[in-house]
Design a protein around this motif. Structure first.
Motif, PDB file in Angstrom:
ATOM      1  N   PHE A 138       0.816  -1.209   0.000  1.00 46.70           N
ATOM      2  CA  PHE A 138       0.000   0.000   0.000  1.00 46.70           C
ATOM      3  C   PHE A 138       0.854   1.264   0.000  1.00 46.70           C
ATOM      4  O   PHE A 138       0.398   2.327  -0.452  1.00 46.70           O
ATOM      5  CB  PHE A 138      -0.957  -0.036   1.189  1.00 46.70           C
ATOM      6  CG  PHE A 138      -1.842  -1.257   1.167  1.00 46.70           C
ATOM      7  CD1 PHE A 138      -2.781  -1.433   0.165  1.00 46.70           C
ATOM      8  CD2 PHE A 138      -1.680  -2.267   2.110  1.00 46.70           C
ATOM      9  CE1 PHE A 138      -3.571  -2.570   0.113  1.00 46.70           C
ATOM     10  CE2 PHE A 138      -2.469  -3.411   2.073  1.00 46.70           C
ATOM     11  CZ  PHE A 138      -3.416  -3.561   1.064  1.00 46.70           C
ATOM     12  N   LEU A 139       2.089   1.147   0.448  1.00 44.36           N
ATOM     13  CA  LEU A 139       3.012   2.277   0.318  1.00 44.36           C
ATOM     14  C   LEU A 139       3.338   2.542  -1.145  1.00 44.36           C
ATOM     15  O   LEU A 139       3.594   3.687  -1.534  1.00 44.36           O
ATOM     16  CB  LEU A 139       4.291   2.011   1.119  1.00 44.36           C
ATOM     17  CG  LEU A 139       4.122   1.985   2.639  1.00 44.36           C
ATOM     18  CD1 LEU A 139       5.455   1.675   3.315  1.00 44.36           C
ATOM     19  CD2 LEU A 139       3.567   3.307   3.158  1.00 44.36           C
ATOM     20  N   SER A 251     -12.604  -5.056  -4.254  1.00 41.83           N
ATOM     21  CA  SER A 251     -11.958  -4.237  -5.274  1.00 41.83           C
ATOM     22  C   SER A 251     -12.037  -2.759  -4.921  1.00 41.83           C
ATOM     23  O   SER A 251     -13.089  -2.256  -4.527  1.00 41.83           O
ATOM     24  CB  SER A 251     -12.610  -4.463  -6.644  1.00 41.83           C
ATOM     25  OG  SER A 251     -13.971  -4.104  -6.626  1.00 41.83           O
ATOM     26  N   VAL A 252     -10.882  -2.091  -5.025  1.00 38.35           N
ATOM     27  CA  VAL A 252     -10.787  -0.652  -4.810  1.00 38.35           C
ATOM     28  C   VAL A 252     -10.283  -0.023  -6.096  1.00 38.35           C
ATOM     29  O   VAL A 252      -9.335  -0.523  -6.719  1.00 38.35           O
ATOM     30  CB  VAL A 252      -9.816  -0.312  -3.662  1.00 38.35           C
ATOM     31  CG1 VAL A 252      -9.674   1.205  -3.509  1.00 38.35           C
ATOM     32  CG2 VAL A 252     -10.275  -0.939  -2.359  1.00 38.35           C
ATOM     33  N   VAL A 265      -8.032  -4.580  -0.736  1.00 40.64           N
ATOM     34  CA  VAL A 265      -7.657  -4.334   0.660  1.00 40.64           C
ATOM     35  C   VAL A 265      -7.205  -5.623   1.333  1.00 40.64           C
ATOM     36  O   VAL A 265      -6.217  -5.641   2.067  1.00 40.64           O
ATOM     37  CB  VAL A 265      -8.832  -3.702   1.439  1.00 40.64           C
ATOM     38  CG1 VAL A 265      -8.481  -3.558   2.929  1.00 40.64           C
ATOM     39  CG2 VAL A 265      -9.188  -2.340   0.859  1.00 40.64           C
ATOM     40  N   PHE A 266      -7.910  -6.739   1.050  1.00 42.30           N
ATOM     41  CA  PHE A 266      -7.657  -7.986   1.773  1.00 42.30           C
ATOM     42  C   PHE A 266      -7.081  -9.111   0.914  1.00 42.30           C
ATOM     43  O   PHE A 266      -6.365  -9.967   1.442  1.00 42.30           O
ATOM     44  CB  PHE A 266      -8.953  -8.491   2.424  1.00 42.30           C
ATOM     45  CG  PHE A 266      -9.501  -7.554   3.450  1.00 42.30           C
ATOM     46  CD1 PHE A 266      -8.894  -7.414   4.684  1.00 42.30           C
ATOM     47  CD2 PHE A 266     -10.621  -6.787   3.174  1.00 42.30           C
ATOM     48  CE1 PHE A 266      -9.394  -6.532   5.632  1.00 42.30           C
ATOM     49  CE2 PHE A 266     -11.130  -5.910   4.121  1.00 42.30           C
ATOM     50  CZ  PHE A 266     -10.518  -5.776   5.344  1.00 42.30           C
ATOM     51  N   GLU A 267      -7.411  -9.143  -0.366  1.00 44.73           N
ATOM     52  CA  GLU A 267      -6.961 -10.254  -1.205  1.00 44.73           C
ATOM     53  C   GLU A 267      -5.495 -10.089  -1.594  1.00 44.73           C
ATOM     54  O   GLU A 267      -4.981  -8.969  -1.682  1.00 44.73           O
ATOM     55  CB  GLU A 267      -7.823 -10.363  -2.467  1.00 44.73           C
ATOM     56  CG  GLU A 267      -9.309 -10.566  -2.194  1.00 44.73           C
ATOM     57  CD  GLU A 267      -9.590 -11.849  -1.453  1.00 44.73           C
ATOM     58  OE1 GLU A 267      -8.946 -12.865  -1.762  1.00 44.73           O
ATOM     59  OE2 GLU A 267     -10.454 -11.835  -0.552  1.00 44.73           O
ATOM     60  N   ASP A 268      -4.820 -11.211  -1.839  1.00 39.28           N
ATOM     61  CA  ASP A 268      -3.447 -11.177  -2.329  1.00 39.28           C
ATOM     62  C   ASP A 268      -3.487 -10.913  -3.826  1.00 39.28           C
ATOM     63  O   ASP A 268      -3.518 -11.845  -4.637  1.00 39.28           O
ATOM     64  CB  ASP A 268      -2.748 -12.514  -2.043  1.00 39.28           C
ATOM     65  CG  ASP A 268      -1.707 -12.377  -0.953  1.00 39.28           C
ATOM     66  OD1 ASP A 268      -1.434 -11.242  -0.533  1.00 39.28           O
ATOM     67  OD2 ASP A 268      -1.166 -13.401  -0.521  1.00 39.28           O
ATOM     68  N   ALA A 269      -3.499  -9.653  -4.194  1.00 34.18           N
ATOM     69  CA  ALA A 269      -3.678  -9.267  -5.597  1.00 34.18           C
ATOM     70  C   ALA A 269      -2.666  -8.201  -5.986  1.00 34.18           C
ATOM     71  O   ALA A 269      -2.059  -7.545  -5.130  1.00 34.18           O
ATOM     72  CB  ALA A 269      -5.099  -8.745  -5.817  1.00 34.18           C
ATOM     73  N   ASP A 270      -2.495  -8.035  -7.290  1.00 33.67           N
ATOM     74  CA  ASP A 270      -1.621  -6.993  -7.811  1.00 33.67           C
ATOM     75  C   ASP A 270      -2.149  -5.607  -7.452  1.00 33.67           C
ATOM     76  O   ASP A 270      -3.358  -5.406  -7.288  1.00 33.67           O
ATOM     77  CB  ASP A 270      -1.539  -7.075  -9.339  1.00 33.67           C
ATOM     78  CG  ASP A 270      -0.848  -8.325  -9.842  1.00 33.67           C
ATOM     79  OD1 ASP A 270      -0.176  -8.995  -9.044  1.00 33.67           O
ATOM     80  OD2 ASP A 270      -0.998  -8.638 -11.045  1.00 33.67           O
ATOM     81  N   VAL A 271      -1.238  -4.651  -7.358  1.00 32.56           N
ATOM     82  CA  VAL A 271      -1.626  -3.245  -7.423  1.00 32.56           C
ATOM     83  C   VAL A 271      -1.430  -2.841  -8.882  1.00 32.56           C
ATOM     84  O   VAL A 271      -0.425  -3.206  -9.513  1.00 32.56           O
ATOM     85  CB  VAL A 271      -0.805  -2.358  -6.468  1.00 32.56           C
ATOM     86  CG1 VAL A 271      -1.185  -2.644  -5.025  1.00 32.56           C
ATOM     87  CG2 VAL A 271       0.699  -2.566  -6.656  1.00 32.56           C
ATOM     88  N   LEU A 282       1.939  -4.801 -10.344  1.00 30.70           N
ATOM     89  CA  LEU A 282       2.979  -5.240  -9.416  1.00 30.70           C
ATOM     90  C   LEU A 282       2.354  -6.124  -8.344  1.00 30.70           C
ATOM     91  O   LEU A 282       1.299  -5.794  -7.790  1.00 30.70           O
ATOM     92  CB  LEU A 282       3.643  -4.036  -8.736  1.00 30.70           C
ATOM     93  CG  LEU A 282       4.474  -3.080  -9.590  1.00 30.70           C
ATOM     94  CD1 LEU A 282       4.940  -1.913  -8.740  1.00 30.70           C
ATOM     95  CD2 LEU A 282       5.663  -3.805 -10.202  1.00 30.70           C
ATOM     96  N   PHE A 283       3.005  -7.243  -8.058  1.00 34.67           N
ATOM     97  CA  PHE A 283       2.595  -8.039  -6.906  1.00 34.67           C
ATOM     98  C   PHE A 283       3.661  -7.860  -5.836  1.00 34.67           C
ATOM     99  O   PHE A 283       4.816  -8.217  -6.025  1.00 34.67           O
ATOM    100  CB  PHE A 283       2.444  -9.521  -7.245  1.00 34.67           C
ATOM    101  CG  PHE A 283       2.019 -10.336  -6.053  1.00 34.67           C
ATOM    102  CD1 PHE A 283       0.713 -10.279  -5.601  1.00 34.67           C
ATOM    103  CD2 PHE A 283       2.932 -11.112  -5.353  1.00 34.67           C
ATOM    104  CE1 PHE A 283       0.312 -10.997  -4.476  1.00 34.67           C
ATOM    105  CE2 PHE A 283       2.544 -11.832  -4.232  1.00 34.67           C
ATOM    106  CZ  PHE A 283       1.220 -11.772  -3.801  1.00 34.67           C
ATOM    107  N   ILE A 284       3.266  -7.279  -4.720  1.00 34.96           N
ATOM    108  CA  ILE A 284       4.180  -7.013  -3.616  1.00 34.96           C
ATOM    109  C   ILE A 284       3.732  -7.867  -2.443  1.00 34.96           C
ATOM    110  O   ILE A 284       2.675  -7.641  -1.860  1.00 34.96           O
ATOM    111  CB  ILE A 284       4.178  -5.521  -3.246  1.00 34.96           C
ATOM    112  CG1 ILE A 284       4.559  -4.682  -4.478  1.00 34.96           C
ATOM    113  CG2 ILE A 284       5.134  -5.252  -2.087  1.00 34.96           C
ATOM    114  CD1 ILE A 284       4.403  -3.195  -4.280  1.00 34.96           C
ATOM    115  N   GLU A 285       4.533  -8.855  -2.117  1.00 34.78           N
ATOM    116  CA  GLU A 285       4.148  -9.843  -1.118  1.00 34.78           C
ATOM    117  C   GLU A 285       4.151  -9.252   0.286  1.00 34.78           C
ATOM    118  O   GLU A 285       5.006  -8.435   0.629  1.00 34.78           O
ATOM    119  CB  GLU A 285       5.101 -11.036  -1.178  1.00 34.78           C
ATOM    120  CG  GLU A 285       4.625 -12.251  -0.413  1.00 34.78           C
ATOM    121  CD  GLU A 285       5.459 -13.491  -0.734  1.00 34.78           C
ATOM    122  OE1 GLU A 285       5.145 -14.562  -0.178  1.00 34.78           O
ATOM    123  OE2 GLU A 285       6.408 -13.385  -1.535  1.00 34.78           O
TER     124      GLU A 285
END
Length: 329
Positions: A138-139, A251-252, A265-271, A282-285
């Protein structure tokens, strides 16, 4: 207690060593250099003893005040259900110790304000576990926004839904859907994360309103909420949260004059960034212990004087937003 800024190590006590502390938060306090978990408390003494043994914690209690007033506990992390946050937080403030409270800060703005005032009056550090403010995923979104990657931000939209789970359908007790603990049910538990994050990303809210109803009749709390708001800088926002749909969706979308940013917000998804340059995904773990960066920022604040992004003051604002959306309850 001596000023925490002059300490080299802070010994923490955890109130309420339930599921959230098993992986998400507890180990982060143990693995952060300069922090130590000295004691844990749970009303069920056998469960407290089991947790302490499994996590290598020296002491355990079944009485909260005993832990709070333990001279070997410098600071307290409250990880109990929200309806007990105020009671325990005021005890911690009375003991003169820094505190971190699980989110939401309390079930209402009024209770949150009491907590904030108690710590403010004694000039004690107060934090709330809105750990998304510290997560790299989120950063990155904030970095894109601050760099005007989508131009002037116009609107943010969040849609969150999920089906009723087995506990909901069985009628088994769940504090998350007990109106006495969480008046808006899963909204209280989940929406607070996103709304707090939006304040961090886009600035404080100026106004908010909404409607909450119970569509399913499975429990006492509300299960369908809609809301809309304005940020102080003129950005508009809207949200829909429904906990009785056929499938889960999270979804946001942040719309700007020159592009859009999408994330979950909650799912392991790309930004996802979309603008005139094309699409960037980007997928940031997240770290193994999702509160790790949040806890490391606690250390930076308490031992180095670097301001934590999630304080009692910022969490109080989130409580106000939540109450404003649920004004018809």
């Amino acid at each position: 207690m001596e000023e925490t800024a002059h300490k080299t190590k802070i010994r923490w006590g955890i109130l309420g060593c339930g599921n959230v502390t098993e992986v998400k938060s507890g180990p982060a306090y143990q693995k952060t250099e300069g922090f130590e978990v000295t004691a844990v408390m749970r009303r069920d003494e056998a469960k407290a003893a089991d947790y302490a043994k499994r996590h290598g914690v020296a002491k355990y209690y079944s009485d909260a005040e005993a832990l709070i007033n333990d001279p070997e506990v410098d600071a307290v992390y409250i990880a109990t259900p929200p309806d007990s946050h105020k009671y325990y937080a005021l005890k911690v403030a009375e003991a003169g110790k820094p505190c971190c409270i699980e989110k939401p800060m309390a079930p209402s703005y009024e209770e949150s304000l009491e907590i904030e005032n108690a710590f403010e009056d004694k000039s004690l550090p107060l934090f709330v576990a809105y750990y998304r403010r510290s997560l790299p995923r989120f950063l990155k979104v904030k970095e894109w926004l601050d760099a005007d990657k989508i131009g002037e931000v116009r609107h943010i939209r969040w849609f969150l839904s999920k089906p009723a789970n087995a506990v909901d359908l069985s009628g088994e007790y769940n504090w998350r859907t007990d109106a006495k603990v969480a008046p808006a049910g899963y909204f209280d538990d989940l929406a607070s994360h996103g709304l707090d994050l939006f304040a961090f990303l886009l600035g404080d809210f100026e106004s908010a309103s909404g409607t909450a109803v119970n569509q399913q009749g499975l429990y006492t709390a509300k299960d369908a909420i809609t809301g809309h708001w304005f940020h102080e800088n003129g950005i508009t926002g809207s949200g829909t949260w429904n906990f009785g749909t056929q499938q889960r969706e999270d979804s946001v979308e942040i719309y700007g004059s020159e592009g859009k940013i999408s994330f979950s917000v909650f799912e392991d998804a790309d930004v996802v960034l979309e603008n005139e340059m094309g699409e960037k995904r980007l997928f940031i773990e997240h770290p193994e212990h999702v509160q790790q960066f949040h806890v490391e920022n606690l250390k930076a604040d308490l031992l180095k004087g670097q301001r934590h992004p999630s304080t009692g003051k910022t969490a109080l604002h989130t409580s106000w937003v939540m109450d404003s959306i649920l004004d018809n309850l």
